[in-house]
Design a protein around this motif. Structure first.
Motif, PDB file in Angstrom:
ATOM      1  N   HIS A  46      -1.152  -0.696 -11.052  1.00 14.59           N
ATOM      2  CA  HIS A  46      -1.211  -1.071  -9.818  1.00 14.59           C
ATOM      3  C   HIS A  46      -2.233  -2.325  -9.621  1.00 14.59           C
ATOM      4  O   HIS A  46      -1.868  -3.198  -8.661  1.00 14.59           O
ATOM      5  CB  HIS A  46      -2.062   0.201  -8.848  1.00 14.59           C
ATOM      6  CG  HIS A  46      -1.224   1.388  -8.688  1.00 14.59           C
ATOM      7  ND1 HIS A  46      -1.439   2.121  -9.665  1.00 14.59           N
ATOM      8  CD2 HIS A  46      -0.496   1.790  -7.708  1.00 14.59           C
ATOM      9  CE1 HIS A  46      -0.531   3.329  -9.495  1.00 14.59           C
ATOM     10  NE2 HIS A  46      -0.140   3.170  -8.400  1.00 14.59           N
ATOM     11  N   GLN A 104       0.829  -1.171   0.055  1.00  9.78           N
ATOM     12  CA  GLN A 104       0.161  -0.025   0.039  1.00  9.78           C
ATOM     13  C   GLN A 104       0.772   1.198   0.018  1.00  9.78           C
ATOM     14  O   GLN A 104       0.410   2.394  -0.597  1.00  9.78           O
ATOM     15  CB  GLN A 104      -0.989   0.116   1.086  1.00  9.78           C
ATOM     16  CG  GLN A 104      -2.088  -0.895   1.269  1.00  9.78           C
ATOM     17  CD  GLN A 104      -3.002  -0.997   0.325  1.00  9.78           C
ATOM     18  OE1 GLN A 104      -3.256   0.062  -0.127  1.00  9.78           O
ATOM     19  NE2 GLN A 104      -3.584  -2.180  -0.455  1.00  9.78           N
ATOM     20  N   CYS A 121       2.128   1.972  -3.430  1.00 12.04           N
ATOM     21  CA  CYS A 121       1.232   2.543  -4.139  1.00 12.04           C
ATOM     22  C   CYS A 121       1.063   4.071  -3.881  1.00 12.04           C
ATOM     23  O   CYS A 121       1.083   4.907  -4.755  1.00 12.04           O
ATOM     24  CB  CYS A 121      -0.270   2.118  -3.879  1.00 12.04           C
ATOM     25  SG  CYS A 121      -0.431   0.120  -4.754  1.00 12.04           S
TER      26      CYS A 121
END
Length: 390
Positions: free
Chosen positions: A204, A187, A190
């Motif tokens: 992604h 995460q 990202c």
């Protein structure tokens, strides 16, 4: 780095997850946590299947978005575990919370599908950072997953700090927290790619599938440990099962002579519960057989002697079982009074009974004849004639 999951790897993980899930539904389903974990694995299996189906067909994009929604749904069961108030919490309360969490996950899935539909209408591929659709996608996916896994990790760390868990349970909890850290790292990558453009890891969505598959593969291995324990218990390969096998011949012969002491079905569950029940029934049977024991001229009967005394006691106990099964009247009224078996705790009690069981097996295998001098003085039952002892 490639984030592609090949079909061979994916189907191998799916197959192993099906086996683990089937085993857990059969053998590991007794507690509230088992219920939530099994539901988590079921949602994870559905997610992996949707990812496989998203590779082909005209609705590949929609199926992939449904798979992403199932990722969110899977993590809601982590939140359900984190919110448990105890292993014996009322199931109705757990299910009410489950319905609320699932409703939130379904709302997030609907938002993801709406973002995907809108992006497709504009000719865009849905991904993080693609207009407002990408922002809505990010909020509907990353925020609930992060919240669920963080709360689960906090609960896991607290459990590790209590010191009341067994080593295997602590290892599983620590490993699950490590899996959460791996998910958080993905995460963070990202977010870093969205904000700073680095590192450049490409789209992604493939990374979401890759991260989830790795996490589920690791979780499947960890959650198979309780299944392996349950399989060992079902096969009698655990310590309690081995002890039950060593006591079985003694237990069977004594309970045949005193069937009324056998507890009703359902008393004593689990491997250790069944062992405890067996030891209690053996003790009760011995006390009931005390008045049938041939009287002796020393201080009394106990199980504290060496092999010779245990063998003698096993022989006399066999005479008592034969006398009771034949309907003879007890001739040793002080037998039960003298049979005080002074184990200090369950382990000591179990050791005593295992030693007696060995002596019992030796007595049976040697076909030891009845000692005339050790026969009890028995009163014949009314109108049946003298009782014959084998």
């Amino acid at each position: 780095m490639s984030f592609t999951i090949t079909d061979g790897v994916a189907w191998a993980i799916i197959g192993s997850l099906i086996l683990v899930l089937a085993g857990r539904f059969l053998l590991v389903r007794d507690t509230v946590i088992d219920y939530l974990v099994n539901r988590l694995l079921l949602c994870s299996l559905l997610t992996l299947l949707l990812y496989r189906w998203s590779k082909t067909g005209p609705f590949a994009g929609v199926v992939e978005q449904l798979a992403i929604g199932c990722v969110v749904l899977s993590t809601t069961y982590l939140l359900g575990i984190a919110r448990l108030e105890g292993p014996n919490e009322d199931m109705s309360r757990v299910r009410r919370r489950e319905r609320r969490y699932c409703a939130i996950a379904l709302a997030c899935t609907a938002a993801i599908l709406f973002a995907g539909w809108s992006a497709d209408a504009e000719g865009l591929a849905l991904d993080f950072g693609i207009g407002w659709q990408g922002f809505l996608f990010f909020l509907s996916f990353s925020v609930p997953i992060t919240a669920n896994t963080v709360l689960f990790a906090i609960r896991g760390i607290r459990e590790l700090q209590t010191g009341s868990r067994e080593a295997v349970e602590k290892l599983v909890a620590l490993a699950l927290v490590a899996v959460d850290v791996f998910s958080w790292t993905s995460q963070l990558l990202c977010v870093s790619q969205l904000v700073f453009g680095r590192p450049d890891l490409g789209p992604h969505l493939p990374r979401v599938e890759w991260t989830f598959t790795v996490c589920i593969a690791a979780n499947g291995v960890l959650l198979a440990l309780p299944l392996a324990t349950a399989l060992g218990e079902a096969a009698g390969l655990d310590a309690a099962g081995r002890s039950r096998r060593r006591l079985r011949v003694l237990w069977r012969d004594l309970t045949e002579a005193v069937p009324e002491i056998v507890m009703p079905p359902g008393v004593g569950t689990g491997s250790h519960g069944r062992l405890f029940r067996m030891t209690v029934e053996i003790r009760d049977a011995i006390l009931h057989l005390g008045p049938y024991l041939p009287p002796v001229h020393d201080e009394g009967d106990d199980l504290r002697g060496g092999h010779g005394e245990l063998d003698r006691f096993a022989h006399r106990l066999a005479l008592a079982t034969a006398a009771r099964k034949s309907g003879a009247q007890p001739g040793n009224p002080r037998g039960a009074e003298l049979l005080e078996l002074p184990a200090r705790d369950f382990d000591a009690d179990l050791r005593q009974l295992r030693e007696l069981s060995r002596a019992w097996v030796r007595m049976r295998s040697s076909r030891m004849p009845a000692d005339e001098s050790a026969r009890p003085t028995l009163s014949p039952p009314p109108r049946t004639g003298p009782a014959g002892l084998k």
